[in-house]
Design a protein around this motif. Structure first.
Motif, PDB file in Angstrom:
ATOM      1  N   ARG A 132     -18.648  24.603 -40.294  1.00  0.00           N
ATOM      2  CA  ARG A 132     -17.500  25.505 -40.143  1.00  0.00           C
ATOM      3  C   ARG A 132     -17.917  26.932 -39.822  1.00  0.00           C
ATOM      4  N   GLY A 133     -19.090  27.343 -40.244  1.00  0.00           N
ATOM      5  CA  GLY A 133     -19.527  28.704 -39.983  1.00  0.00           C
ATOM      6  C   GLY A 133     -20.192  28.891 -38.634  1.00  0.00           C
ATOM      7  N   PHE A 134     -20.311  27.830 -37.861  1.00  0.00           N
ATOM      8  CA  PHE A 134     -20.967  27.931 -36.553  1.00  0.00           C
ATOM      9  C   PHE A 134     -19.976  28.456 -35.522  1.00  0.00           C
ATOM     10  N   SER A 135     -20.390  29.432 -34.729  1.00  0.00           N
ATOM     11  CA  SER A 135     -19.463  30.123 -33.838  1.00  0.00           C
ATOM     12  C   SER A 135     -19.410  29.556 -32.424  1.00  0.00           C
ATOM     13  N   GLY A 136     -20.254  28.571 -32.125  1.00  0.00           N
ATOM     14  CA  GLY A 136     -20.254  28.004 -30.780  1.00  0.00           C
ATOM     15  C   GLY A 136     -19.014  27.169 -30.504  1.00  0.00           C
ATOM     16  N   HIS A 137     -18.779  26.881 -29.232  1.00  0.00           N
ATOM     17  CA  HIS A 137     -17.613  26.091 -28.841  1.00  0.00           C
ATOM     18  C   HIS A 137     -18.018  25.060 -27.795  1.00  0.00           C
ATOM     19  N   MET A 138     -17.469  23.845 -27.961  1.00  0.00           N
ATOM     20  CA  MET A 138     -17.723  22.773 -27.007  1.00  0.00           C
ATOM     21  C   MET A 138     -16.570  21.772 -27.058  1.00  0.00           C
ATOM     22  N   ALA A 139     -15.861  21.632 -25.955  1.00  0.00           N
ATOM     23  CA  ALA A 139     -14.808  20.627 -25.869  1.00  0.00           C
ATOM     24  C   ALA A 139     -15.430  19.233 -25.854  1.00  0.00           C
ATOM     25  N   ASN A 140     -14.646  18.248 -26.229  1.00  0.00           N
ATOM     26  CA  ASN A 140     -15.105  16.859 -26.197  1.00  0.00           C
ATOM     27  C   ASN A 140     -15.103  16.364 -24.756  1.00  0.00           C
ATOM     28  N   TRP A 141     -16.262  16.408 -24.122  1.00  0.00           N
ATOM     29  CA  TRP A 141     -16.358  16.045 -22.710  1.00  0.00           C
ATOM     30  C   TRP A 141     -16.260  14.538 -22.493  1.00  0.00           C
TER      31      TRP A 141
END
Length: 326
Positions: A132-141
């Motif tokens: 939860r504290g991770f700031s990265g973003h990645m959509a479910n490709w």
């Protein structure tokens, strides 16, 4: 499939030099995996895995490696990328991005028992909370949009029966993205060969590897992906069904760390179908669109289709089970 880009010991030695991990004393191909080229690297200071990323865009790798590093720092038992002297995580080999990752002690388990599944469920819930504290973003490709696109590409290669089964499941999953369920960073591929067990300590601890399907998605989807591999009834093969004792143990382990919400229990049968469907499409692709490599590691796409059919027939029983144990 495993090694798409051959690497010599001399090339590997030059690659690891900026990581200051000593000189290479052993270097081996890894006969596993279907997306990247992987090698075991033993140096005078430790053991590592060198991965060349064959298809993953360079921009996406900051997310995957960053999530691994974050989770390791947060105390999750997982592999961590090694930082070079300039604090970077990525280098290059043969013009492709590559990384050096800690090689964990232990082995995978081919036929897990309930205690193994309970531990994996608890660790998966820990991942969801610690990320939860991770700031990265990645959509479910490999989500709904990909299912639709890939299904279209597969049409000319499949039988009428297979195409009809895919069309039926796409219709059933049409509202997948609209489901309002707890979500966050997930592993996305926590199969048995992506967990190593180190039995040399006092605890039988699952250690996670291979985060290259990680993304932001519904937590329940991650649980379903995991159940579909860890909780198979192997005695029933080549037919497909789940071992309910293992399912119950994994769900209980997960819920002991992050309890399921009522909406998740209601959606559980759909998630099992969605997870099996994604895997089936992917394995159909590996079968019909093979890539040349030095090593071959085939995937049983027909079995995954049978698993999806099992989930379609067992929806009520799946719902009853998660309500009973969670």
């Amino acid at each position: 499939m495993s090694v798409f880009t051959p690497v010599s010991v001399e090339e590997a030695r030059a690659f690891v030099a900026p990581y200051h991990v000593g000189d290479i004393i052993d270097f081996q191909n890894i006969a596993a995996g279907v997306e990247n080229s992987n090698f075991f690297v033993t140096t005078t200071r430790g053991r590592y895995v060198l991965t060349i990323f064959e298809k993953i865009p360079r921009a996406d790798l900051d997310y995957y490696l960053g999530l691994m590093f974050h989770l390791h720092e947060a105390g999750l038992a997982c592999a961590a990328p090694i930082l070079a002297g300039d604090r970077s995580m990525l280098g290059a080999l043969h013009g492709k991005p590559a990384a050096l990752v800690e090689r964990l002690n232990g082995n995978d388990i081919a036929h897990p028992k309930p205690d193994d599944c309970r531990a994996v469920g608890a660790s998966l819930a820990e991942l969801h909370l610690k990320a939860r504290g991770f700031s990265g973003h990645m959509a479910n490709w490999r989500g709904l949009a990909w299912w639709r696109e890939y299904a279209t590409a597969l049409v000319p290669h499949l039988t009428a029966r297979e195409n009809q089964a895919i069309a039926s499941e796409l219709s059933f999953q049409a509202g997948f993205d609209a489901l309002n369920l707890p979500r966050g960073h997930i592993h996305g591929d926590l199969f048995r060969d992506n967990v190593l067990w180190d039995d040399h300590g006092t605890h039988h601890t699952p250690q996670m590897i291979d985060f290259y399907f990680a993304c932001e998605e519904k937590f329940l989807f991650d649980v379903a992906v995991t159940v579909n591999d860890w909780c198979l009834d192997f005695a029933f093969y080549p037919n497909a069904r789940l071992n309910n004792a293992n399912v119950a143990a994994l769900l209980q382990g997960y819920a002991s760390v992050r309890p399921f919400e009522p909406e998740e229990m209601a959606a559980w049968p759909q998630m099992l179908r969605a997870a099996a469907f994604r895997t089936w499409l992917g394995r159909l692709g590996y079968h019909h669109f093979p890539r040349s490599s030095e090593l071959t590691h085939p995937k049983d796409h027909a079995f995954t289709e049978r698993l999806l059919a099992f989930h379609v027939a067992e929806m009520k029983n799946h719902r009853d089970l998660i309500e009973a144990v969670a």
